[in-house]
Design an enzyme around this catalytic site. Structure first.
Site, PDB file in Angstrom:
ATOM      1  N   HIS A  82     -10.487   4.900  -0.888  1.00  0.00           N
ATOM      2  CA  HIS A  82      -9.912   3.717  -0.337  1.00  0.00           C
ATOM      3  C   HIS A  82      -8.625   3.849  -1.555  1.00  0.00           C
ATOM      4  O   HIS A  82      -8.380   3.170  -2.468  1.00  0.00           O
ATOM      5  CB  HIS A  82     -10.846   2.344  -1.066  1.00  0.00           C
ATOM      6  CG  HIS A  82     -11.243   1.737   0.638  1.00  0.00           C
ATOM      7  ND1 HIS A  82     -10.315   1.271   1.491  1.00  0.00           N
ATOM      8  CD2 HIS A  82     -12.379   2.100   1.264  1.00  0.00           C
ATOM      9  CE1 HIS A  82     -11.055   1.170   2.609  1.00  0.00           C
ATOM     10  NE2 HIS A  82     -11.806   1.242   2.559  1.00  0.00           N
ATOM     11  N   LYS A 135      -1.158 -10.542  -4.155  1.00  0.00           N
ATOM     12  CA  LYS A 135      -2.307  -9.673  -4.004  1.00  0.00           C
ATOM     13  C   LYS A 135      -3.097 -10.242  -5.854  1.00  0.00           C
ATOM     14  O   LYS A 135      -2.587  -9.927  -6.152  1.00  0.00           O
ATOM     15  CB  LYS A 135      -1.694  -8.172  -4.111  1.00  0.00           C
ATOM     16  CG  LYS A 135      -0.610  -7.426  -5.139  1.00  0.00           C
ATOM     17  CD  LYS A 135       0.239  -6.946  -5.187  1.00  0.00           C
ATOM     18  CE  LYS A 135       1.175  -6.514  -3.197  1.00  0.00           C
ATOM     19  NZ  LYS A 135       0.903  -5.364  -2.999  1.00  0.00           N
ATOM     20  N   ARG A 136      -4.419  -8.487  -5.554  1.00  0.00           N
ATOM     21  CA  ARG A 136      -4.947  -9.013  -6.689  1.00  0.00           C
ATOM     22  C   ARG A 136      -3.777  -8.402  -7.995  1.00  0.00           C
ATOM     23  O   ARG A 136      -2.872  -7.844  -8.090  1.00  0.00           O
ATOM     24  CB  ARG A 136      -6.398  -7.873  -6.700  1.00  0.00           C
ATOM     25  CG  ARG A 136      -7.394  -8.008  -5.751  1.00  0.00           C
ATOM     26  CD  ARG A 136      -8.266  -9.674  -6.130  1.00  0.00           C
ATOM     27  NE  ARG A 136      -8.292  -9.847  -7.834  1.00  0.00           N
ATOM     28  CZ  ARG A 136     -10.054  -8.704  -7.882  1.00  0.00           C
ATOM     29  NH1 ARG A 136     -10.707  -9.905  -6.300  1.00  0.00           N
ATOM     30  NH2 ARG A 136     -10.393  -9.210  -9.113  1.00  0.00           N
ATOM     31  N   LYS A 148      -0.251  -2.616  -9.932  1.00  0.00           N
ATOM     32  CA  LYS A 148       1.038  -3.557  -8.691  1.00  0.00           C
ATOM     33  C   LYS A 148       1.911  -3.708  -9.562  1.00  0.00           C
ATOM     34  O   LYS A 148       2.600  -4.080  -9.207  1.00  0.00           O
ATOM     35  CB  LYS A 148      -0.095  -4.440  -7.823  1.00  0.00           C
ATOM     36  CG  LYS A 148      -1.622  -3.805  -6.977  1.00  0.00           C
ATOM     37  CD  LYS A 148      -2.277  -5.153  -6.088  1.00  0.00           C
ATOM     38  CE  LYS A 148      -3.914  -4.527  -5.624  1.00  0.00           C
ATOM     39  NZ  LYS A 148      -2.775  -4.292  -4.198  1.00  0.00           N
ATOM     40  N   THR A 177      -2.058  -3.958   2.822  1.00  0.00           N
ATOM     41  CA  THR A 177      -2.347  -4.399   4.142  1.00  0.00           C
ATOM     42  C   THR A 177      -1.448  -5.145   3.669  1.00  0.00           C
ATOM     43  O   THR A 177      -1.171  -5.636   4.986  1.00  0.00           O
ATOM     44  CB  THR A 177      -3.582  -4.174   4.315  1.00  0.00           C
ATOM     45  OG1 THR A 177      -4.809  -4.934   3.782  1.00  0.00           O
ATOM     46  CG2 THR A 177      -4.567  -3.235   5.556  1.00  0.00           C
ATOM     47  N   LYS A 192       1.441  -7.120   6.699  1.00  0.00           N
ATOM     48  CA  LYS A 192       1.018  -8.981   7.283  1.00  0.00           C
ATOM     49  C   LYS A 192       2.927  -9.446   6.920  1.00  0.00           C
ATOM     50  O   LYS A 192       3.165  -9.793   7.471  1.00  0.00           O
ATOM     51  CB  LYS A 192      -0.187  -9.413   6.639  1.00  0.00           C
ATOM     52  CG  LYS A 192      -1.296  -8.560   6.641  1.00  0.00           C
ATOM     53  CD  LYS A 192      -2.406  -9.860   5.789  1.00  0.00           C
ATOM     54  CE  LYS A 192      -3.335  -8.500   5.187  1.00  0.00           C
ATOM     55  NZ  LYS A 192      -3.907  -8.932   3.954  1.00  0.00           N
TER      56      LYS A 192
HETATM   57  C1  LIG Z   1      -4.260  -8.259   3.150  1.00  0.00           C
HETATM   58  C2  LIG Z   1      -5.469  -8.907   1.891  1.00  0.00           C
HETATM   59  C3  LIG Z   1      -5.146  -8.305   0.929  1.00  0.00           C
HETATM   60  C4  LIG Z   1      -4.266  -7.369   0.700  1.00  0.00           C
HETATM   61  O1  LIG Z   1      -3.151  -7.198  -0.121  1.00  0.00           O
HETATM   62  P1  LIG Z   1      -2.966  -6.198  -0.618  1.00  0.00           P
HETATM   63  O2  LIG Z   1      -0.712  -6.518  -1.210  1.00  0.00           O
HETATM   64  O3  LIG Z   1      -2.615  -4.963   0.176  1.00  0.00           O
HETATM   65  O4  LIG Z   1      -2.939  -5.433  -2.470  1.00  0.00           O
HETATM   66  C5  LIG Z   1      -6.111  -8.950  -0.636  1.00  0.00           C
HETATM   67  N1  LIG Z   1      -6.818 -10.239  -0.361  1.00  0.00           N
HETATM   68  C6  LIG Z   1      -6.171 -10.697   0.715  1.00  0.00           C
HETATM   69  C7  LIG Z   1      -6.507 -12.327   0.748  1.00  0.00           C
HETATM   70  C8  LIG Z   1      -5.404 -10.531   1.829  1.00  0.00           C
HETATM   71  O5  LIG Z   1      -5.423 -11.238   3.026  1.00  0.00           O
END
Ligand SMILES: *Cc1c(COP(=O)(O)O)cnc(C)c1O
Length: 829
Positions: free
Chosen positions: A372, A563-564, A569, A671, A675
């Protein structure tokens, strides 16, 4: 057992209609929860609805298991230290196809389904993307009838709850089991002893070979708790129901008794509490390794219990241990479960007494490993000293695996001692450490990255040597997301629109959503699409007003980065843009400004100082902008606390613009990007991770790509990157950084944000300043397009229509065919 006897023990199928549900709810309320409709609290209603749903899953659950038993199916075990599953009630009702029926049944008691559903705790047994991927994979395996089992840890405390106090992150414990968990089924009969410490004994066999045994040590019991994983079926109640098995640590009885007999009652109880700490808490570190002994214990604890369970089942079916890979595939989600390679070797060698070569063949044929990350700080290594103390036999096996491998490499690449030290399982450069990624690569027949770019970089950089030695192992499987949760459930308005135009096949097969493409040309369909988006934005605006006391205009461009919080990022790049916009408004309040609401959400690892500083800066900037009367509705900045699956489900359907702006070469896939695009947000992003593939799918007119490419990043760093040059040569950027460095955003503490500015000017490892100008310019194109709402809606709809590739069902299909050789076994409706 005869089929008659089986029929007798199977539960009666429960009705899926509204009257049967109504009866079940009442019966669960009175018989299981000891209350009645007059006295029931909202939580009682939630529990009754949960139990009524669970009993409908149970019948399918048992039938699914029996079907997998009776057909000689190959089973897939997904080992992951994280499963970010979120709330289960609505998801279960929708996959079962009884959402409307349950809503009506509760309505008859005057209870609102959506209201009580919010009381369910968000099962946050994961940090972010990696844990959410595991949850999406479970959903897809069940939907596609793959005999797939998740194995993980039943943490007492999941991901911490994030609160913001005076602009700063404060972590609160997540006691998600406080009110019990009515979904889970405890399986005390599935308990296994897991050992740590102890010592090795070696003895010579009559045939002269040496045998090793692991003796003594402390033992802990792993107890199974199962959660049902219902697959979706277009026909109500017709899907398979798979299993997520989570292990909880219990003190072993023998251990307690020994202490009691010595009369040390309190000591025995203390020991019991200490040993049960293993499953107490999820480590809240995303993309960095923590290196604590308890974490290694967690890893071995769940791996050992899972492998014992897998082998007990396999042998229980009357199969030989040599046949293990014929009937079993085990996927390692990152290196967290990589100790499984040594544990399976131990079981095969010491318990089943197989020759080394036979044991090794079985091991490699059984495991697959998903990488990952390329980032050095995330790569797991454990001190040899710690491993030797905790798991002496495993350390010895790791040495043996290493020796065999090195002999082989030595043979094939004579004289290349550099190569050998690079690929060795032991890092000898400082304190000797075990490289878990190398163990995972050697012990697996397939190693996959999670997006095309990431998989290519794995072969070119991190695993270049292994790729030279064993090229056939390396493949790509691009991540995906489940459209069941992220479109059908989270965005009912858009789901309805899609289904009205093209039918509902997309829920089970997202490829069919491409039929929406032509509807993007239809003005009346675009107008429906815009209405759905506006309604979702109104709902989010109401949430922001209620929780943050900030009023935002639903007609403004909703620009989201969720995101985190991590330097790679680049939330900082986004903040620099927000301040740039702010300066433009102040300079020319009457100019043409596209109103924007810039939203952030995300947690920082509690020990990640820079990430916490970034949260503070976002909140300080927001405070100034949101309270500046000159700005008004033209710009708002909002930090939404406690990002998780539930908050994501509220934000994503309301997003116009998706910020995917990591430094090229750092985000393995992402991911969140998938979404958001699926929900009709346009992406502004770098050519990183799966953004590259999103660009290929939506076409260059329907996405905003900017910034340095992976190769540019490497070249710039190699040539000597000087961030200060960008500061000196760009007046706009200089002004923004100077403001952050002054007391502008921290009136009472002039140097509060100096560390951020200094880091950017002195090192800027993630090239924020280098990408600033192109980012700001690209954002201007975004603002311009948003003024043409028709053109925007056209592109947004094409994004939704072209996301077929990013369904987790495509991802799981590739794992099944390229790694697991698994096939579907659907039960009869
Ligand atoms: C999809 C998702 C992530 C991943 O987000 P990235 O933008 O790909 O880092 C992290 N936390 C939650 C709660 C998510 O649903």
């Amino acid at each position: 057992m005869s089929s008659n006897a089986r029929a007798d023990t199977a539960p009666t199928p429960r009705g899926l209609d509204e009257p049967s549900l109504k009866k079940s709810i009442l019966s669960r309320l009175t018989r299981d929860l000891g209350t009645d409709p007059e006295h029931a609290s909202p939580r009682d209603w939630l529990n009754a609805a949960t139990l009524a749903t669970r009993e409908r899953l149970l019948e399918r659950w048992l039938r699914t298991r029996r079907h997998y038993d009776e057909t000689q199916s190959k089973r897939v075990f997904y080992l992951s230290l994280e499963f970010l599953i979120g709330r289960l009630l609505i998801n279960s009702l929708m996959n079962l196809g009884i959402y409307e029926e349950m809503r009506e049944a509760l309505d008859e008691y005057g209870v609102d389904l959506l209201e009580i559903a919010e009381l369910e705790p968000d099962a946050a047994l994961g940090n972010g993307g990696l844990g959410r991927l595991a949850a999406c994979i479970l959903d897809s395996m069940a939907t596609q009838c793959i005999p797939g089992y998740g194995y993980g840890i039943r943490y007492d405390y999941g991901m911490f709850r994030q609160e913001i106090e005076n602009g700063e992150q404060v972590e609160k414990p997540d006691a998600w089991l406080r009110h019990g968990n009515h979904w889970e089924v405890p399986r005390p009969d599935h308990s296994y002893v897991v050992r740590f410490h102890g010592y090795l004994v070696s003895h010579t066999q009559p045939d002269g070979t040496l045998r090793h045994h692991w003796e003594d040590g402390d033992s802990i019991v792993a107890v199974a708790y199962d959660l049902p994983v219902p697959g979706y079926s277009a026909q109500p109640g017709a899907g398979n129901v798979n299993d997520l098995r989570l292990w909880s640590a219990r003190a072993s009885r023998e251990f307690e008794l020994g202490e009691f007999n010595e009369g040390d009652y309190i000591g025995a109880v203390e020991q019991k509490i200490l040993s049960e700490n293993i499953s107490r808490v999820l480590y809240p570190n995303d993309a960095s390794q923590i290196g604590r002994e308890l974490r290694l214990k967690q890893e071995y604890f769940f791996v050992s219990a899972s492998l014992q369970d897998i082998i007990a089942y396999h042998l229980g079916r009357g199969r030989s241990i040599e046949e293990l890979p014929t009937y079993t595939a085990i996927q390692l989600n990152d290196t967290h479960p990589a100790i499984a390679v040594a544990e399976l070797m131990r079981l095969l060698r010491d318990e089943h007494e197989l020759p080394w070569d036979v044991a090794w063949k079985i091991t490699v044929a059984t495991f697959g490993y998903t990488n990952h990350t390329l980032m050095p700080e995330a790569l797991e290594t454990w001190p040899v000293e710690m491993m030797t103390r905790l798991l002496p036999r495993h350390m010895q096996i790791i040495y043996d695996i290493n020796q065999a491998f090195i002999n082989d490499v030595h043979h094939r690449f004579p004289g290349d001692s550099e190569l050998i030290s690079r690929v060795s399982l032991i890092d000898e450069s400082g304190e000797r450490r075990v490289r878990m990624a190398h163990l995972a690569v050697l012990g697996s027949h397939r190693v996959n990255g999670v997006a095309e770019l990431h998989s290519r970089l794995l072969k070119d950089t991190l695993f270049a040597d292994f790729y030279r030695i064993m090229p056939e192992r390396f493949i790509n499987v691009t991540n995906g997301v489940t459209q069941r949760l992220w479109l059908n459930q989270a965005n009912p308005g858009l789901a309805r629109l899609v289904t009205e135009h093209i039918g509902n096949a997309w829920i089970g097969n997202l490829d069919t959503i491409k039929a929406l493409d032509s509807f993007a040309e239809d003005a009346s369909c675009r107008s429906e699409f815009r209405e759905v988006k506006l309604a979702n934005k109104r709902a989010l605006a109401a949430y922001i007003q209620k929780t943050q006391k900030i009023i935002v205009d639903p007609n403004a461009l909703f620009d989201v980065q969720i995101k985190r919080i991590h330097e790679y990022k680049r939330q900082l790049l986004n903040v620099l843009h927000v301040i740039t916009l702010y300066n433009r408004i102040r300079e020319n309040p009457d100019g043409e400004h596209t109103p924007r609401v810039v939203m952030f959400a995300g947690k920082a690892a509690p020990a990640y100082v820079m990430a916490k500083r970034i949260i503070r800066l976002i909140n300080d900037v927001a405070d100034v902008i949101n309270n500046d009367p000159v700005v008004g509705d033209r710009l708002k900045c909002v930090f939404l606390p406690n990002y998780g699956v539930s908050l994501a489900s509220l934000i994503i359907p309301a997003a116009d613009l998706s910020e995917q702006i990591s430094t090229a070469g750092t985000e393995a896939s992402g991911t969140g990007n998938m979404k958001l695009a699926l929900n009709g947000a346009l992406t502004i992003g770098t050519l990183d991770g799966a953004n590259v593939e999103i660009l290929e799918e939506v076409g260059t007119e329907n996405i905003y790509i900017f910034g340095l490419r992976t190769e540019d990043v490497a070249r710039l760093r190699a040539d000597g990157y000087r961030p200060r040059d960008y500061y000196e040569n760009n007046a706009q950027l200089r002004r923004v950084l100077d403001m952050i460095n002054s007391d502008f955003f921290a009136p009472n503490e002039p140097h509060r944000h100096s560390d951020i500015v200094n880091t950017l000017l002195d090192s800027d490892h993630y090239l924020v300043l280098a990408d600033y100008a192109d980012y700001v310019e690209t954002q201007q194109h975004v603002s311009r397009l948003y003024k043409d709402q028709e053109a925007w809606a056209h592109k947004a709809m094409l994004n939704t229509a072209r996301m077929g590739k990013f369904s987790i069902d495509r991802t799981v299909g590739e794992y099944a065919s390229e790694i697991w050789s698994a096939e579907p076994y659907c039960i009869a409706p």
